[in-house]
Design a protein around this motif. Structure first.
Motif, PDB file in Angstrom:
ATOM      1  N   GLN A 166       0.840  -1.190   0.000  1.00 14.76           N
ATOM      2  CA  GLN A 166       0.000   0.000   0.000  1.00 14.76           C
ATOM      3  C   GLN A 166       0.880   1.247   0.000  1.00 14.76           C
ATOM      4  OE1 GLN A 166      -4.204   1.250   1.959  1.00 14.76           O
ATOM      5  NE2 GLN A 166      -2.829   0.165   3.278  1.00 14.76           N
ATOM      6  N   SER A 167       1.951   1.176   0.778  1.00 18.97           N
ATOM      7  CA  SER A 167       2.786   2.374   0.868  1.00 18.97           C
ATOM      8  C   SER A 167       3.584   2.597  -0.428  1.00 18.97           C
ATOM      9  CB  SER A 167       3.713   2.331   2.095  1.00 18.97           C
ATOM     10  OG  SER A 167       4.622   1.298   1.925  1.00 18.97           O
ATOM     11  N   ASN A 168       3.891   1.514  -1.170  1.00 19.15           N
ATOM     12  CA  ASN A 168       4.599   1.788  -2.433  1.00 19.15           C
ATOM     13  C   ASN A 168       3.638   1.995  -3.614  1.00 19.15           C
ATOM     14  OD1 ASN A 168       3.877  -0.723  -3.454  1.00 19.15           O
ATOM     15  ND2 ASN A 168       5.813  -1.687  -2.927  1.00 19.15           N
ATOM     16  N   GLY A 169       2.337   2.014  -3.328  1.00 21.97           N
ATOM     17  CA  GLY A 169       1.341   2.382  -4.335  1.00 21.97           C
ATOM     18  C   GLY A 169       0.871   1.255  -5.239  1.00 21.97           C
ATOM     19  N   ASP A 170       1.358   0.024  -5.022  1.00 25.14           N
ATOM     20  CA  ASP A 170       0.922  -1.086  -5.876  1.00 25.14           C
ATOM     21  C   ASP A 170      -0.435  -1.646  -5.458  1.00 25.14           C
ATOM     22  OD1 ASP A 170       2.923  -1.144  -7.732  1.00 25.14           O
ATOM     23  OD2 ASP A 170       4.234  -2.441  -6.536  1.00 25.14           O
ATOM     24  N   LEU A 171      -0.817  -1.385  -4.206  1.00 26.82           N
ATOM     25  CA  LEU A 171      -2.069  -1.943  -3.692  1.00 26.82           C
ATOM     26  C   LEU A 171      -2.982  -0.798  -3.272  1.00 26.82           C
ATOM     27  CD1 LEU A 171      -3.537  -4.573  -2.855  1.00 26.82           C
ATOM     28  CD2 LEU A 171      -2.354  -4.440  -0.667  1.00 26.82           C
ATOM     29  N   ILE A 172      -4.147  -0.723  -3.936  1.00 29.07           N
ATOM     30  CA  ILE A 172      -5.041   0.407  -3.684  1.00 29.07           C
ATOM     31  C   ILE A 172      -6.387  -0.117  -3.189  1.00 29.07           C
ATOM     32  CG2 ILE A 172      -6.253   2.350  -4.810  1.00 29.07           C
ATOM     33  CD1 ILE A 172      -3.718   1.924  -6.894  1.00 29.07           C
ATOM     34  N   PHE A 173      -6.833   0.348  -2.028  1.00 24.72           N
ATOM     35  CA  PHE A 173      -8.139  -0.049  -1.519  1.00 24.72           C
ATOM     36  C   PHE A 173      -9.142   1.051  -1.816  1.00 24.72           C
ATOM     37  CE2 PHE A 173      -5.170  -2.423   1.186  1.00 24.72           C
ATOM     38  CZ  PHE A 173      -5.642  -3.706   0.924  1.00 24.72           C
ATOM     39  N   THR A 174     -10.255   0.682  -2.427  1.00 23.82           N
ATOM     40  CA  THR A 174     -11.261   1.696  -2.768  1.00 23.82           C
ATOM     41  C   THR A 174     -12.632   1.030  -2.925  1.00 23.82           C
ATOM     42  OG1 THR A 174     -11.978   3.246  -4.485  1.00 23.82           O
ATOM     43  CG2 THR A 174     -10.578   1.458  -5.213  1.00 23.82           C
ATOM     44  N   ASN A 175     -13.684   1.858  -2.789  1.00 24.24           N
ATOM     45  CA  ASN A 175     -15.017   1.307  -3.094  1.00 24.24           C
ATOM     46  C   ASN A 175     -15.447   1.746  -4.500  1.00 24.24           C
ATOM     47  OD1 ASN A 175     -15.475   3.973  -2.646  1.00 24.24           O
ATOM     48  ND2 ASN A 175     -16.702   3.684  -0.792  1.00 24.24           N
ATOM     49  N   ASN A 176     -14.513   2.361  -5.227  1.00 28.20           N
ATOM     50  CA  ASN A 176     -14.813   2.888  -6.544  1.00 28.20           C
ATOM     51  C   ASN A 176     -14.439   1.872  -7.635  1.00 28.20           C
ATOM     52  OD1 ASN A 176     -15.015   4.331  -8.893  1.00 28.20           O
ATOM     53  ND2 ASN A 176     -14.161   6.216  -8.020  1.00 28.20           N
ATOM     54  N   LEU A 177     -15.421   1.040  -7.995  1.00 23.41           N
ATOM     55  CA  LEU A 177     -15.151  -0.015  -8.978  1.00 23.41           C
ATOM     56  C   LEU A 177     -14.800   0.573 -10.346  1.00 23.41           C
ATOM     57  CD1 LEU A 177     -15.101  -3.014  -9.808  1.00 23.41           C
ATOM     58  CD2 LEU A 177     -17.561  -2.909 -10.130  1.00 23.41           C
ATOM     59  N   LYS A 178     -15.429   1.701 -10.661  1.00 28.63           N
ATOM     60  CA  LYS A 178     -15.179   2.319 -11.980  1.00 28.63           C
ATOM     61  C   LYS A 178     -13.696   2.672 -12.130  1.00 28.63           C
ATOM     62  CE  LYS A 178     -17.068   5.858 -15.041  1.00 28.63           C
ATOM     63  NZ  LYS A 178     -17.164   4.952 -16.175  1.00 28.63           N
ATOM     64  N   GLU A 179     -13.157   3.261 -11.075  1.00 30.62           N
ATOM     65  CA  GLU A 179     -11.734   3.636 -11.112  1.00 30.62           C
ATOM     66  C   GLU A 179     -10.862   2.388 -11.318  1.00 30.62           C
ATOM     67  OE1 GLU A 179     -10.509   5.471  -7.441  1.00 30.62           O
ATOM     68  OE2 GLU A 179      -8.376   5.356  -8.015  1.00 30.62           O
ATOM     69  N   GLY A 180     -11.202   1.331 -10.598  1.00 28.14           N
ATOM     70  CA  GLY A 180     -10.448   0.086 -10.736  1.00 28.14           C
ATOM     71  C   GLY A 180     -10.528  -0.450 -12.159  1.00 28.14           C
ATOM     72  N   LEU A 181     -11.755  -0.548 -12.672  1.00 30.27           N
ATOM     73  CA  LEU A 181     -11.941  -1.120 -14.017  1.00 30.27           C
ATOM     74  C   LEU A 181     -11.281  -0.265 -15.095  1.00 30.27           C
ATOM     75  CD1 LEU A 181     -15.657  -2.366 -13.861  1.00 30.27           C
ATOM     76  CD2 LEU A 181     -13.586  -3.764 -13.879  1.00 30.27           C
ATOM     77  N   ASN A 182     -11.385   1.064 -14.948  1.00 28.44           N
ATOM     78  CA  ASN A 182     -10.757   1.948 -15.943  1.00 28.44           C
ATOM     79  C   ASN A 182      -9.270   1.688 -16.056  1.00 28.44           C
ATOM     80  OD1 ASN A 182     -13.070   3.183 -16.627  1.00 28.44           O
ATOM     81  ND2 ASN A 182     -12.781   5.019 -15.365  1.00 28.44           N
ATOM     82  N   ASN A 183      -8.702   1.217 -14.956  1.00 28.01           N
ATOM     83  CA  ASN A 183      -7.254   1.039 -14.922  1.00 28.01           C
ATOM     84  C   ASN A 183      -6.800  -0.400 -15.071  1.00 28.01           C
ATOM     85  OD1 ASN A 183      -6.002   3.723 -14.448  1.00 28.01           O
ATOM     86  ND2 ASN A 183      -7.524   3.729 -12.806  1.00 28.01           N
ATOM     87  N   SER A 184      -7.726  -1.319 -15.397  1.00 31.10           N
ATOM     88  CA  SER A 184      -7.252  -2.709 -15.490  1.00 31.10           C
ATOM     89  C   SER A 184      -7.886  -3.455 -16.654  1.00 31.10           C
ATOM     90  CB  SER A 184      -7.519  -3.477 -14.193  1.00 31.10           C
ATOM     91  OG  SER A 184      -8.542  -2.928 -13.453  1.00 31.10           O
ATOM     92  N   ASN A 185      -7.201  -4.521 -17.070  1.00 31.33           N
ATOM     93  CA  ASN A 185      -7.794  -5.359 -18.109  1.00 31.33           C
ATOM     94  C   ASN A 185      -8.137  -6.751 -17.597  1.00 31.33           C
ATOM     95  OD1 ASN A 185      -5.176  -6.023 -17.794  1.00 31.33           O
ATOM     96  ND2 ASN A 185      -4.601  -5.927 -19.957  1.00 31.33           N
ATOM     97  N   ILE A 186      -7.874  -6.972 -16.305  1.00 30.21           N
ATOM     98  CA  ILE A 186      -8.297  -8.232 -15.684  1.00 30.21           C
ATOM     99  C   ILE A 186      -9.079  -7.891 -14.416  1.00 30.21           C
ATOM    100  CG2 ILE A 186      -7.577 -10.441 -14.712  1.00 30.21           C
ATOM    101  CD1 ILE A 186      -4.940 -10.182 -16.137  1.00 30.21           C
TER     102      ILE A 186
END
Ligand code: UGA
Length: 442
Positions: A59-79
């Motif tokens: 989390q501190s190096n930014g690779d792991l992001i916790f959010t309730n915003n699915l749109k943000e997650g999907l916009n940034n991923s292909n899996i």
């Protein structure tokens, strides 16, 4: 790679965290805001060795992001992994509501082609339902994307979840799309340096593999418990029998321990669900029904031994209990033998003094019908103060070599009912203990 994981339960959180540990960029999504807020602060809601450190680090190096915003997650991923719960419905079948809700939301928000990977344990045919659900939502939005739904069952064990994920026996991918398989092979490559560990098959067989694996393991345990029960009748010792049969390579030593029954969130639920899946297709899964029935009976095996010793009424008696979680290394008490054992002892009039290295808090909150009869001890020896016997229900390491002198001083009767066969009968005899085991008939 960039990944979204829906669901931060056991499987989702471990999956997301371990992928981020390998340098992937992972969005972990949950609809439970409280949970997301805690995770953002580095508070991990489950006890799992090694997990908290990895969550904090990534989390501190930014690779792991916790959010309730699915749109943000999907916009940034292909899996996108779906790892939400499939709780047991009233009729024993797996409840797919959370999986299908997640699929619906994906369909409402996704704006590009997507590989959807199902990690939840789901009945055969669910991948097709997930795909249909997503496509229906896209159709409503007048959009058309290539959506591939894959089954990738998870085999991690509680208490060693991170270790199991990092070094899996196998990774199963159910898909008929070569490109998708290649992408997932690449994603899993750091975890499967031995390529034989990567097994691909059709979606339905992958879905079935998960149930079959858990049902096979549960069957092995119920089988050993049955042999143990017979050993008690005929004067044999299950520990010797275990060594004797385990030496046959076709049988092997693992998962061959008789005890006071299996618990947890997986075996009981999955065996029931598979019985139901079969019944829905007109097949009577008799072996699985017996596996379940025997396990329910086995969870009360120590109570039966206590009743044989003290009689049907236990009023005026107090029992020390070592171990509440369904197995060591976790605070999970779902379907744990301790729950039925303690509720039954209390129903028969006894009081109990309990101790568990991790599960005391959950135990006090959720599990006992009559908490007034349950005393929560500070440590394993305090749980034995003035008790009429000890019942050992979970094989935590700290119970392995206790101070028998200290125990003798605290207990009224030096009697141990051991649901996990932890001690040497001869040693206990030397200390003057009466020792009741599982499957020892002499
Ligand atoms: C189980 C499977 O082992 C995992 O492979 C699977 O991924 C997981 O379910 C799941 O479906 O998510 P878990 O429930 O964490 O994992 O726990 P196990 O270590 O399998 O133990 C289950 C129960 O069997 C425990 O109550 C344990 O005490 C009991 N057990 C285990 C025995 O009574 N005897 C044995 O020899 C082994």
């Amino acid at each position: 790679m960039k990944i979204t994981v829906i669901g931060t339960g056991y499987v989702g959180l471990v999956t997301g965290t371990c992928f981020s540990e390998m340098g992937n960029n992972v969005y972990c999504i949950d609809i439970d805001n409280g949970k997301i807020e805690c995770l953002k602060k580095g508070i991990v809601p489950i006890y799992e060795p090694g997990l908290e450190e990895l969550v904090l680090k990534n989390q501190s190096n930014g690779d792991l992001i916790f959010t309730n915003n699915l749109k943000e997650g999907l916009n940034n991923s292909n899996i996108c992994f779906i790892a939400v719960g499939t709780p047991m419905g009233e009729d024993g079948s797996a409840n797919l509501q959370h999986v299908l809700d997640a699929a619906k939301e994906v369909g409402q928000l996704v704006n590009h082609d997507l590989i959807v990977v199902n990690k939840s344990t789901v009945p055969v045919g669910t991948a097709d339902k997930v795909k249909t659900t997503i496509l229906e939502e896209l159709e409503q939005r007048n959009l058309k994307f290539n959506i591939e739904v894959v089954s990738n069952p998870e085999f991690l064990k509680e208490g060693s979840a991170v270790e199991d994920f990092m070094r899996p026996d196998r990774v199963i991918i159910g898909s008929s799309n070569e490109n998708v398989i290649e992408t997932l092979k690449e994603l899993y490559a750091p975890f499967t340096t031995n390529h034989e560990r990567f097994i691909t098959m059709d979606v339905r067989s992958a879905e079935m593999t998960k149930y079959a694996a858990n049902a096979m393991l549960a069957t092995r345990i119920s089988f050993m418990n049955e042999i143990a029960n017979i050993c008690e009748k005929v004067g044999a010792d299950i520990n010797n029998v275990r060594k004797g049969i385990g030496s046959d390579k076709r049988i092997g030593y693992n998962f061959l321990y008789a005890g006071c029954g299996y618990g947890g969130s997986c075996f009981p639920k999955d065996v029931k669900a598979l019985i139901k899946i079969a019944a829905n297709k007109g097949y009577d899964a008799n072996i699985l029904k017996e596996v379940e029935a025997l396990n329910n009976q086995q969870k009360l095996t120590l109570v039966r031994k206590v009743v044989d010793k003290f009689g049907e009424s236990l009023s005026g008696l107090t029992f020390g209990i070592w171990g509440l979680s369904f197995k060591p290394g976790t605070d999970d008490m779902r379907e744990a033998p301790s729950v039925v054992t303690i509720n039954k002892l209390c129903e028969l009039g006894a009081k109990v003094q309990v101790y568990d290295p991790q599960a005391m808090e959950v135990a006090e909150k959720y599990y006992f019908e009559d908490n007034k009869k349950v005393k929560y001890a500070k440590n394993k020896y305090d749980a034995l103060d003035s008790v009429h016997s000890l019942l050992l229900l979970t094989e935590w390491k700290e119970f392995r070599s206790p101070d028998f002198e200290e125990m003798s001083k605290r207990m009224v009767n030096k009697i141990i009912f051991d649901g996990r066969n932890q001690y040497n009968k001869e040693t206990l005899k030397e200390f003057g203990f009466e020792y009741h085991q599982i499957g020892n008939g002499y």
